[in-house]
Each structure stands twice: as C-alpha cells, then as structure tokens.
Motif scaffolding. Sequence first.
Motif, PDB file in Angstrom:
ATOM      1  N   ALA A  51      38.552 116.805  16.556  1.00  0.00           N
ATOM      2  CA  ALA A  51      39.612 118.160  16.410  1.00  0.00           C
ATOM      3  C   ALA A  51      39.599 118.307  14.748  1.00  0.00           C
ATOM      4  CB  ALA A  51      40.999 117.786  16.632  1.00  0.00           C
ATOM      5  N   ILE A  52      39.187 119.676  14.631  1.00  0.00           N
ATOM      6  CA  ILE A  52      39.231 120.442  13.533  1.00  0.00           C
ATOM      7  C   ILE A  52      40.246 121.334  13.066  1.00  0.00           C
ATOM      8  CG2 ILE A  52      37.447 121.547  11.890  1.00  0.00           C
ATOM      9  CD1 ILE A  52      35.302 120.785  13.942  1.00  0.00           C
ATOM     10  N   ALA A  53      40.971 121.192  11.810  1.00  0.00           N
ATOM     11  CA  ALA A  53      41.696 122.357  11.657  1.00  0.00           C
ATOM     12  C   ALA A  53      41.555 122.814  10.152  1.00  0.00           C
ATOM     13  CB  ALA A  53      42.991 121.703  11.736  1.00  0.00           C
ATOM     14  N   GLY A  54      42.032 123.652   9.812  1.00  0.00           N
ATOM     15  CA  GLY A  54      41.925 124.208   8.331  1.00  0.00           C
ATOM     16  C   GLY A  54      43.254 124.488   7.690  1.00  0.00           C
ATOM     17  N   LEU A  55      43.471 123.939   6.561  1.00  0.00           N
ATOM     18  CA  LEU A  55      44.395 124.210   5.580  1.00  0.00           C
ATOM     19  C   LEU A  55      43.890 125.114   4.660  1.00  0.00           C
ATOM     20  CD1 LEU A  55      45.409 120.285   4.821  1.00  0.00           C
ATOM     21  CD2 LEU A  55      46.527 121.695   6.269  1.00  0.00           C
ATOM     22  N   GLY A  56      45.061 126.237   4.549  1.00  0.00           N
ATOM     23  CA  GLY A  56      44.730 127.188   3.676  1.00  0.00           C
ATOM     24  C   GLY A  56      45.655 127.169   2.403  1.00  0.00           C
ATOM     25  N   GLY A  57      45.551 128.241   1.353  1.00  0.00           N
ATOM     26  CA  GLY A  57      46.104 127.909   0.105  1.00  0.00           C
ATOM     27  C   GLY A  57      45.475 127.238  -0.774  1.00  0.00           C
ATOM     28  N   PRO A  58      46.029 126.464  -1.919  1.00  0.00           N
ATOM     29  CA  PRO A  58      45.156 125.904  -2.714  1.00  0.00           C
ATOM     30  C   PRO A  58      44.555 124.559  -2.230  1.00  0.00           C
ATOM     31  CG  PRO A  58      47.558 125.323  -2.989  1.00  0.00           C
ATOM     32  CD  PRO A  58      47.459 126.553  -2.042  1.00  0.00           C
ATOM     33  N   VAL A  59      45.264 124.002  -1.068  1.00  0.00           N
ATOM     34  CA  VAL A  59      44.303 122.819  -0.540  1.00  0.00           C
ATOM     35  C   VAL A  59      43.566 123.542   0.621  1.00  0.00           C
ATOM     36  CG1 VAL A  59      44.647 120.523   0.875  1.00  0.00           C
ATOM     37  CG2 VAL A  59      46.450 121.505  -0.891  1.00  0.00           C
ATOM     38  N   SER A  60      42.459 124.283   0.321  1.00  0.00           N
ATOM     39  CA  SER A  60      41.798 125.004   1.054  1.00  0.00           C
ATOM     40  C   SER A  60      40.335 124.018   1.722  1.00  0.00           C
ATOM     41  CB  SER A  60      41.308 126.205   0.457  1.00  0.00           C
ATOM     42  OG  SER A  60      40.317 127.022   1.181  1.00  0.00           O
ATOM     43  N   LEU A  61      40.661 123.521   2.736  1.00  0.00           N
ATOM     44  CA  LEU A  61      39.709 122.674   3.360  1.00  0.00           C
ATOM     45  C   LEU A  61      39.669 122.533   5.006  1.00  0.00           C
ATOM     46  CD1 LEU A  61      41.346 119.923   3.523  1.00  0.00           C
ATOM     47  CD2 LEU A  61      40.632 119.491   1.371  1.00  0.00           C
ATOM     48  N   LEU A  62      38.696 122.231   5.694  1.00  0.00           N
ATOM     49  CA  LEU A  62      38.609 121.946   6.787  1.00  0.00           C
ATOM     50  C   LEU A  62      38.959 120.456   6.994  1.00  0.00           C
ATOM     51  CD1 LEU A  62      35.799 123.986   8.056  1.00  0.00           C
ATOM     52  CD2 LEU A  62      38.026 124.306   8.856  1.00  0.00           C
ATOM     53  N   ILE A  63      39.721 119.892   7.808  1.00  0.00           N
ATOM     54  CA  ILE A  63      39.885 118.421   7.928  1.00  0.00           C
ATOM     55  C   ILE A  63      39.325 118.250   9.687  1.00  0.00           C
ATOM     56  CG2 ILE A  63      41.362 116.266   8.389  1.00  0.00           C
ATOM     57  CD1 ILE A  63      42.883 117.776   6.104  1.00  0.00           C
ATOM     58  N   SER A 119      53.349 127.465  -0.213  1.00  0.00           N
ATOM     59  CA  SER A 119      52.980 128.051   1.081  1.00  0.00           C
ATOM     60  C   SER A 119      51.616 127.518   1.425  1.00  0.00           C
ATOM     61  CB  SER A 119      53.030 129.455   1.103  1.00  0.00           C
ATOM     62  OG  SER A 119      52.712 129.811   2.481  1.00  0.00           O
ATOM     63  N   ILE A 120      51.516 126.640   2.387  1.00  0.00           N
ATOM     64  CA  ILE A 120      50.130 126.165   2.970  1.00  0.00           C
ATOM     65  C   ILE A 120      49.954 126.420   4.288  1.00  0.00           C
ATOM     66  CG2 ILE A 120      48.581 123.819   3.356  1.00  0.00           C
ATOM     67  CD1 ILE A 120      50.374 122.680   0.923  1.00  0.00           C
ATOM     68  N   THR A 121      49.087 127.252   4.855  1.00  0.00           N
ATOM     69  CA  THR A 121      48.822 127.581   6.080  1.00  0.00           C
ATOM     70  C   THR A 121      48.057 126.445   6.809  1.00  0.00           C
ATOM     71  OG1 THR A 121      46.826 128.806   5.473  1.00  0.00           O
ATOM     72  CG2 THR A 121      49.005 129.983   5.643  1.00  0.00           C
ATOM     73  N   LEU A 122      48.226 126.324   8.124  1.00  0.00           N
ATOM     74  CA  LEU A 122      47.631 125.399   9.179  1.00  0.00           C
ATOM     75  C   LEU A 122      47.042 126.102  10.180  1.00  0.00           C
ATOM     76  CD1 LEU A 122      46.796 122.521   9.803  1.00  0.00           C
ATOM     77  CD2 LEU A 122      49.239 122.409  10.749  1.00  0.00           C
ATOM     78  N   SER A 123      45.881 126.058  10.646  1.00  0.00           N
ATOM     79  CA  SER A 123      45.357 126.634  11.759  1.00  0.00           C
ATOM     80  C   SER A 123      45.453 125.567  12.868  1.00  0.00           C
ATOM     81  CB  SER A 123      43.792 127.220  11.212  1.00  0.00           C
ATOM     82  OG  SER A 123      43.013 126.141  11.214  1.00  0.00           O
ATOM     83  N   PRO A 124      45.320 126.517  13.843  1.00  0.00           N
ATOM     84  CA  PRO A 124      45.446 125.495  15.158  1.00  0.00           C
ATOM     85  C   PRO A 124      44.084 124.869  15.285  1.00  0.00           C
ATOM     86  CG  PRO A 124      46.172 127.845  15.651  1.00  0.00           C
ATOM     87  CD  PRO A 124      45.460 127.896  14.320  1.00  0.00           C
ATOM     88  N   PRO A 125      43.953 123.605  15.544  1.00  0.00           N
ATOM     89  CA  PRO A 125      42.793 122.945  15.742  1.00  0.00           C
ATOM     90  C   PRO A 125      41.827 123.133  16.971  1.00  0.00           C
ATOM     91  CG  PRO A 125      44.712 121.203  15.765  1.00  0.00           C
ATOM     92  CD  PRO A 125      45.148 122.627  15.918  1.00  0.00           C
ATOM     93  N   VAL A 126      40.439 123.322  16.466  1.00  0.00           N
ATOM     94  CA  VAL A 126      39.714 123.423  17.711  1.00  0.00           C
ATOM     95  C   VAL A 126      38.987 122.169  17.991  1.00  0.00           C
ATOM     96  CG1 VAL A 126      39.159 125.839  17.031  1.00  0.00           C
ATOM     97  CG2 VAL A 126      37.853 124.041  15.943  1.00  0.00           C
ATOM     98  N   VAL A 127      38.513 122.045  19.140  1.00  0.00           N
ATOM     99  CA  VAL A 127      38.081 120.724  19.518  1.00  0.00           C
ATOM    100  C   VAL A 127      36.605 120.736  20.032  1.00  0.00           C
ATOM    101  CG1 VAL A 127      38.284 118.662  21.341  1.00  0.00           C
ATOM    102  CG2 VAL A 127      40.449 119.964  20.478  1.00  0.00           C
TER     103      VAL A 127
END
Lengths: 173, 133
Positions: A51-63, A119-127
């Motif tokens: 499962a991969i999700a993205g954090l937006g804002g200054p912590v900009s990465l995929l996890i 404000s840190i955004t979180l994208s819904p995970p894709v699997v």
Amino acid sequence: MSFDKSIIPAVMDSVLERTRFVLEQEAGVAVEGAEAVRCDVRRLQLHDLTAIAGLGGPVSLLIAFSFEKDLVEVMFARIADGLDVPEDETQLHVRDAVAEIVNTILGLCTSDFQHIEKSITLSPPVVIEDARSVHRPKDAVFASMRIRTDTGYVSVGLVGPRDLFDAWLNYRR
Amino acid sequence: MVKAMDSLNVLIVDDSLITVKKLTVMLDAMGHQVVGTANCGEKALPAYRTLRPDLVTMDITMPGMDGVSATRQIVAEFPHAAIIMVTSHGQERMVIDALDAGACGYVLKPIRPEKLADMVAKAMKRREPGSHG
C-alpha cells in the motif's frame, strides 16, 4: 527538485511507533522490532501486497508499506472477524483492509509531523499486488526499514521527492 | 426532530469497505440503523438529501472531495446536521478544520466502540432543542 534527507529518521521513528500501535489495536499483531533504517538504498523490494500513500506539504514523499503474505492473511482474518465478507469479494476486502491499516498509521503519523508544518495532506493509499523491485533513479532518494512482527515482515520504503513518481511508484520520465 | 437515542438513522460516508462494515456492526450493536452509505465526499450531500439521517459518520481522507469539504456542503444546506468525523488524521489543524466546517466532534481510528458511543451521545446532545453545546 531537491529532497531533505534529514527528515528520514524522524519519519521512520514515527512510522515504527504508529505501526506498532495500529497493528496491535486493529489486528492483534505484535511488532517485535525493526532493522536499522537504510538510507540511500538503490532499490526497494516490494512483497506480495503493498500500500502506497503520499504525504504532502513539507514532508513531501511517498511511503510504501509492503506486507508479507502470511502477515496479510493473519491481519485480515482478525480484522474481518465478525464481519460479513462475501467469499467472492474476499480479495477486494483484503486490499481494502491493508489500505485502511496504512491510512490509519499515516494519519496518526501526521500528528507527529505537525511541528514541521501545520498542514500535511495525506492521499488515500493505492494497493498493488505484484511483488517487484523499484530501482532508484539518480534524482530520487530511497530509504527503507524492515519491521518484524510475530507473523511476518512489513517493509517500509520512503521515496522522495514525491513528484518524481506516480501513486504506483512508477518513475515519471 | 431527533429520535430517541436507541434508534438513530445513520449515514456512513467512508471509502473503506472494511470501515463501513465495522461501523455498521458497532452502530447496530448500539441499537442504531445504518440507512445508507456513500464512498466519497461528492456523494455525501445527495445521500443526505435523500435519506435525511439523524447522524452522519464522515471519513476525512477520501478520493476526490474530502470529508471536511463534504461536511461543509451538508451543513450549508442542513445547519442542524449531526456529523461526526471518523478519522485517522491526528493533526490538530485538520480536526479544527472539521469542527469549523460544522462537525460535532471526531473519533480517532482505530475505532473503539465505547469512544464511538460516547461521541454519538455527545453529538445528539448538541442537537437537542435548547442545547447550546
């Protein structure tokens, strides 16, 4: 685009503690420990279900959270216990359960990062279900950590900068 | 008019199949009835218009329109809507945004039945006539 590697240890610490809490609470799975965080790895090895999700804002990465098959089976059996899941929809619900676990972990992680930015955004995970390797392009940063549970491993991969990849960890050329 | 606490009609807005099922089981055990579900923020207001539920449980992180925006839409048209955010988002900013949008409160995931029951009771208390909560 550059990527601030200095945030990696703090992100991994947060991920480990939140993973420990959520797996215990949601699935009765105990986290026994984690191998040392490896920064600048050349490739990420994805297991059976990721499962991969993205954090937006200054912590900009995929996890990416990549789960071994045995761990997925145990987690799902416990999460779905008492729920009406039609047999022909089992795999759909397995994917959904893994996505929800990761969504919960990262949602809780955002509260650990809020000192960095409000404000840190979180994208819904894709699997994704195919086990594969993701090789690091020259302009990307990869870091990884293997978390050991009582029923298998979950590998956590950090990929940045986020904009270099799509939601499925495909490199945008 | 809000019905007695032992029989609320509930709309669940959440993109997670598992979460919808878990919430349904928990709410059912509390004596409430899930009358509808919506799997994204865009469907929340139309579902609310159709069902006129006593209570809405609303996820924050969903594909497309998020739960905060969907809450804002519902409250703009139905100012007395009782909406509880059910979310993993632990950021203070996000919680404040949800409350500003008109949510009555929030329950953090992993969802515990006792926390959900407590928040449902608080939300309905706020919606009682004469309440200033």
